[in-house]
Scaffold this active site. Sequence first.
Site, mmCIF file in Angstrom:
data_model
loop_
_atom_site.group_PDB
_atom_site.id
_atom_site.type_symbol
_atom_site.label_atom_id
_atom_site.label_comp_id
_atom_site.label_asym_id
_atom_site.label_seq_id
_atom_site.Cartn_x
_atom_site.Cartn_y
_atom_site.Cartn_z
ATOM 1 C CE LYS A 102 -0.322 -0.372 5.055
ATOM 2 N NZ LYS A 102 -1.187 -0.782 6.171
ATOM 3 C CE1 TYR B 64 14.187 31.433 6.354
ATOM 4 C CE2 TYR B 64 14.202 29.029 6.395
ATOM 5 C CZ TYR B 64 13.974 30.225 5.725
ATOM 6 O OH TYR B 64 13.547 30.204 4.431
HETATM 7 C C1 LIG Z 1 -0.572 -1.940 6.693
HETATM 8 C C2 LIG Z 1 -1.228 -3.194 7.029
HETATM 9 C C3 LIG Z 1 -0.480 -4.380 7.158
HETATM 10 C C4 LIG Z 1 1.015 -4.402 7.076
HETATM 11 O O1 LIG Z 1 1.581 -3.766 8.208
HETATM 12 P P1 LIG Z 1 3.139 -3.855 8.548
HETATM 13 O O2 LIG Z 1 3.224 -3.399 9.948
HETATM 14 O O3 LIG Z 1 3.845 -2.922 7.616
HETATM 15 O O4 LIG Z 1 3.541 -5.248 8.353
HETATM 16 C C5 LIG Z 1 -1.175 -5.560 7.365
HETATM 17 N N1 LIG Z 1 -2.526 -5.573 7.473
HETATM 18 C C6 LIG Z 1 -3.271 -4.456 7.384
HETATM 19 C C7 LIG Z 1 -4.749 -4.544 7.530
HETATM 20 C C8 LIG Z 1 -2.652 -3.233 7.181
HETATM 21 O O5 LIG Z 1 -3.388 -2.121 7.111
#
Ligand SMILES: *Cc1c(COP(=O)(O)O)cnc(C)c1O
Length: 374
Positions: free
Chosen positions: A41, A264
Site C-alpha cells: 500500500k 533561520y
Molecule cells: C498496513 C497493514 C499491514 C502491514 O503492516 P506492517 O506493519 O507494515 O507489516 C497488514 N494488514 C493491514 C490490515 C494493514 O493495514
Amino acid sequence: MHIDKIYRDTKIVVNLDQIAENMKAIKELMGKDVSVMAVIKANAYGLGALALAPVLVENGAEYLAVATLTEAIELKTAYPEFPVFILGHTPDRYLHKVVELGITQTVFSLHQAKLISKLSGDLGRISKLHIKVDTGFHRLGNYPDKNFAEDVERMFSLPDINVEGIFSHLALADDDSDKKQFEKLCKFIKLIEDRGYKFKYKHIADSIACVDSPEFRMNMVRPGALIYGMKGFHKGNINVESGITFTTAISQIHKITKGEGVGYDYLWKAEKDSTIATLPFGYADGYPRQMRDKGYVIIRGQKAKLIGVLCMDQVIADVTEIPGVSEGDEAIIYGNGLDGSMTIQEASELVGTNKNDIICRLSSRPPRVYIKEK
Ligand SMILES: *Cc1c(COP(=O)(O)O)cnc(C)c1O
C-alpha cells in the site's frame, strides 16, 4: 513515478536484490502451508509499487495488498495477472471498478456483497471477497456475532462471488489481548465452517506478528514493513535488511568564524571557527523537520551533525572535523546503519514516531533509483 533523468543529487536508492532476499526469507520462514500477502500500500511505503510488485511475486508473494482502489487500479493496469487485494473500504459507487478489474475486495456488510454479486453477474465475472472481522481494533470490520455469521452465510449463497477469505487485524496492545483477538477470529471461523462453508485464506498477522507469534500465522500472513527490511519484531527473528539508501551530495561549503549564526533565526551559532556544508534536501523531501538538533548524515564515513533550522529544500551540516571534505561529496541521510548511517528505526526513535511513518513521509520529489544486479 519512474524518472530516467535525475537533475539533483538527492535520491532514494532501492536495492531490488535486497527486497527479493527479504521476500524469500519471509516465504522461507512461513513455510509452504502459509501464503504471503505482500503489503505494498501507499506505493510500497513510498518505494514504488510498480517496481517492487514483480520482484515480490517472483520471490514468493501469492497476493499483493494495497489500501485503496486507486492503488489497486494502478497495479492491476500494469499487471493484470497479479492477484490484488484492497485492505480498506471501497465506497459503493466505485465497486464496479473493483469488479471490472478483477480486484479482491475487503467486505464487511451483506449490502456490499450483494452489490458486488450483482455487478459481477452483469459483467459475467466472479469476484473474490475477504470478510473483515472486528476482533477489537475497532477500525474496520464487523463484530463476530451470530448476526454477522448469518450474513456471511448468506454471502456464500450469493451468485457470482467467491468468499475467498476472512481476516482481522491485531492491535498489538500486548500478548494477552492479541491472543484474545486471535481466538475471537478462530471461534467465528469455526462457527461458519462448522456449517459447511470453507474459507481458502484466513489471516490476522502483520510483519511483527508473523515473526513473533507463529501461532497467529493461520494460512496467510500480511507483512509490509518486513519486506522493506524494517525490523519491528521482538521475540522471533528473521534475516531481513534495509533495501533503501537515501543519499545526496554537498552543494556548497562555507567557512564561518566563531560566533556567527547559521540559518533561520540563527538558531545555531558557531562555538569556534567552523566549516559547514549545504546539502540539497529538506522537509519537502520527507525528512522530518523535527530532526533539528538530532539529525546527522554520513560524509566520508564520518558523522556530520545537521545544524540550525531544517529548511524545506536544504539543510546545513557541520563538517569541521571531516578532513578533505569537498563540494560534491556524498552524504548518506538514511542507510542500513552498517556504515554508521541513520537507519529508519533510529530516525523514528529520534523524532518520536514509528518506522512506517518515517518511510512513508519520503515524498515523491527525490527520485527512486532501482538497483538490480541479480
Ligand atoms: C498496513 C497493514 C499491514 C502491514 O503492516 P506492517 O506493519 O507494515 O507489516 C497488514 N494488514 C493491514 C490490515 C494493514 O493495514
